[in-house]
Scaffold this active site. Structure first.
Site, PDB file in Angstrom:
ATOM      1  N   HIS A   1       0.942  -1.226  -0.039  1.00 58.38           N
ATOM      2  CA  HIS A   1       0.116   0.101   0.037  1.00 58.38           C
ATOM      3  C   HIS A   1       0.833   1.378  -0.110  1.00 58.38           C
ATOM      4  CE1 HIS A   1      -3.392  -2.530   1.235  1.00 58.38           C
ATOM      5  NE2 HIS A   1      -2.620  -3.118   1.779  1.00 58.38           N
TER       6      HIS A   1
ATOM      7  N   SER B   1      13.534  20.004 -17.258  1.00 57.19           N
ATOM      8  CA  SER B   1      12.348  21.008 -17.254  1.00 57.19           C
ATOM      9  C   SER B   1      13.015  22.230 -17.815  1.00 57.19           C
ATOM     10  CB  SER B   1      12.101  21.296 -15.564  1.00 57.19           C
ATOM     11  OG  SER B   1      11.370  22.340 -15.746  1.00 57.19           O
ATOM     12  N   SER B   2      11.943  22.886 -18.626  1.00 59.96           N
ATOM     13  CA  SER B   2      12.137  24.043 -19.190  1.00 59.96           C
ATOM     14  C   SER B   2      12.019  25.258 -18.118  1.00 59.96           C
ATOM     15  CB  SER B   2      11.041  24.548 -20.449  1.00 59.96           C
ATOM     16  OG  SER B   2       9.662  24.641 -19.752  1.00 59.96           O
TER      17      SER B   2
ATOM     18  N   LYS C   1      15.642  19.701 -12.151  1.00 58.27           N
ATOM     19  CA  LYS C   1      14.813  18.579 -12.344  1.00 58.27           C
ATOM     20  C   LYS C   1      15.463  17.495 -12.982  1.00 58.27           C
ATOM     21  CE  LYS C   1      10.556  18.741 -11.862  1.00 58.27           C
ATOM     22  NZ  LYS C   1      10.094  17.779 -10.802  1.00 58.27           N
TER      23      LYS C   1
END
Length: 430
Positions: free
Chosen positions: A141, A262-263, A268
């Protein structure tokens, strides 16, 4: 399928050029069969085999007028062959050629996917042994359960890849079927011997009972197996995506030199490869569903399946080939962080030992219900106060009535959880 996801070898199988080559291969095999029965002169067969060819642009030009791709193909071939082309397509219906040729294409594509599967299965085996003794937290879970071996992840995928290899081998057998039996499969204008001879030359078995088409449960089975393979790929991809989350960061997919995540945010490093695989798996499963819709056709045949198959069969083969190869690259260069795994194990204050404490108390004579209540009370306090589970147990007078300090500390031995890993590995790899 868009070029972005098409590897050349698989793309070539589903090219218009290869499709028509397969059609021509079927037509020539039938001509050879007729010649064996003495219905086509040997010099005519020789001329057919020497001259039979086509031009893709010419087929398109003819089809624009006749609105029938097989007729356009036959006309284009006849222009190359000349008068002896009258022997081509003798006694056949379009589906004799199209379905038999499709079987050749599917088999060719499936064999390529089989190579992909075997390759990634072997990589899973290598990684399973590389990380056999790397301990990480098992989660159910999404919550800490008990420690496990990171290598078992790969052993699990190795086993599933093996099952998919078996499924694919069975599906290849099922789709390696053609039919050369005429308009409604009754051999009305072509003797059964022609089908036997021609299909043997092509390495295919005959459809025992055909209508105008090979029955579509065969194609649905093949696409279902491709969907299962795609599901396996997504299963691996989802695991890596979870492990790459900042809060977990136990493993991450490769981030290559010059890559940008990431732009807007230069920091990132996103699991874009695995996310791509999750998305493509949805397409493969959706296409497989469409193949089930193709099984029920009107009477001896309609063409409601045709437009669907022009999309779903090539696309699913192309996608699964791409997915397996992309996953191979991710797994091959996967970044794994054992130190972070050990650090994450400690995030739950040793609560993963709760079952061992429960069993120890039961062994001392408590009922399961009594032991569960004692252990859960300490576990909830540990979570609430952020205190080590062992520390609370050592201070609990009720627990200490049954377990001394050494017994409690021995319960918290991390290696206890991986003591039977060798047994599992023997079962899987031997």
């Amino acid at each position: 399928m868009i070029e972005r996801y098409t590897r050349k070898e698989m793309g070539d199988i589903w090219s218009m050029e290869n499709k028509f080559r397969k059609w021509l291969e079927v037509e020539i095999a039938v001509c050879e069969a007729w010649a064996e029965l003495g219905k086509i002169p040997q010099d005519a067969l020789k001329e057919i085999k020497e001259k039979a060819d086509f031009d893709l642009k010419r087929i398109d030009e003819i089809e624009a007028t006749v609105k029938h791709d097989v007729i356009a193909f036959l006309t284009a071939v006849a222009e190359k062959v000349g008068p002896v082309s009258r022997y081509i397509h003798m006694g056949l219906t379009s589906s004799d050629v199209v379905d038999t040729a499709l079987a050749l294409q599917m088999r060719e594509a499936a064999n390529l996917i089989m190579e992909d599967l075997k390759k990634i299965k072997e990589l899973f085996r290598q990684k399973a042994f590389q990380y056999k003794d790397t301990i990480c937290m098992g989660r159910s879970h999404g919550v800490h359960a008990e420690p496990t071996s990171f290598g078992l992840r790969f052993a699990l995928w190795y086993e599933e890849a093996g099952r998919n290899i078996e499924r694919l081998a069975s599906a290849i057998e099922r789709i390696s079927v053609g039919k050369i039996s005429g308009a409604v499969g009754t051999f009305s204008n072509i003797p059964p011997e022609i089908e036997e001879i021609a299909l043997k030359k092509l390495g295919l078995k005959p459809e025992p009972v055909a209508t105008q088409v090979v029955q579509r449960d065969r194609h649905a089975e093949f696409l279902s197996v491709l969907a299962l393979i795609a599901a396996m790929v997504e299963k691996v991809a989802v695991e890596i995506r979870h492990l790459q989350r900042t809060e977990v960061l136990e493993a991450e997919e490769p981030f290559t030199e010059g890559q940008k995540g990431s732009s807007a945010m230069p920091h990132k490093r996103n699991p874009v490869g695995c996310e791509n695989l999750s998305g493509l798996a949805r397409l493969v499963r959706s296409n497989a569903f469409a193949s089930f819709e193709n099984i029920a056709l009107w009477h001896d045949r309609d063409i409601s399946h045709s437009s669907v198959e022009r999309v779903i069969i090539p696309d699913n083969c192309i996608l699964v080939d791409y997915m397996l190869n992309r996953l191979y690259g991710i797994i091959k260069d996967l970044r794994v962080y054992p130190e972070r795994m050990l650090k994450n194990i400690e995030l739950s204050y040793g609560l993963y030992n709760s079952q061992r404490v429960l069993l120890a108390l039961v062994e001392k004579g408590l009922t399961r219900e009594e032991a569960y209540k004692i252990v859960q009370s300490n576990a909830m306090q540990s979570w609430k106060e952020g205190k080590p589970f062992m520390e609370l147990l050592l201070k609990d007078e009720t627990v200490r009535k049954y377990l001394n300090e050494d017994e409690i500390k021995s319960i918290f031995d991390l290696n206890y959880y991986t003591r039977n890993i060798d047994h599992i590995y023997r079962r899987v790899f031997e």
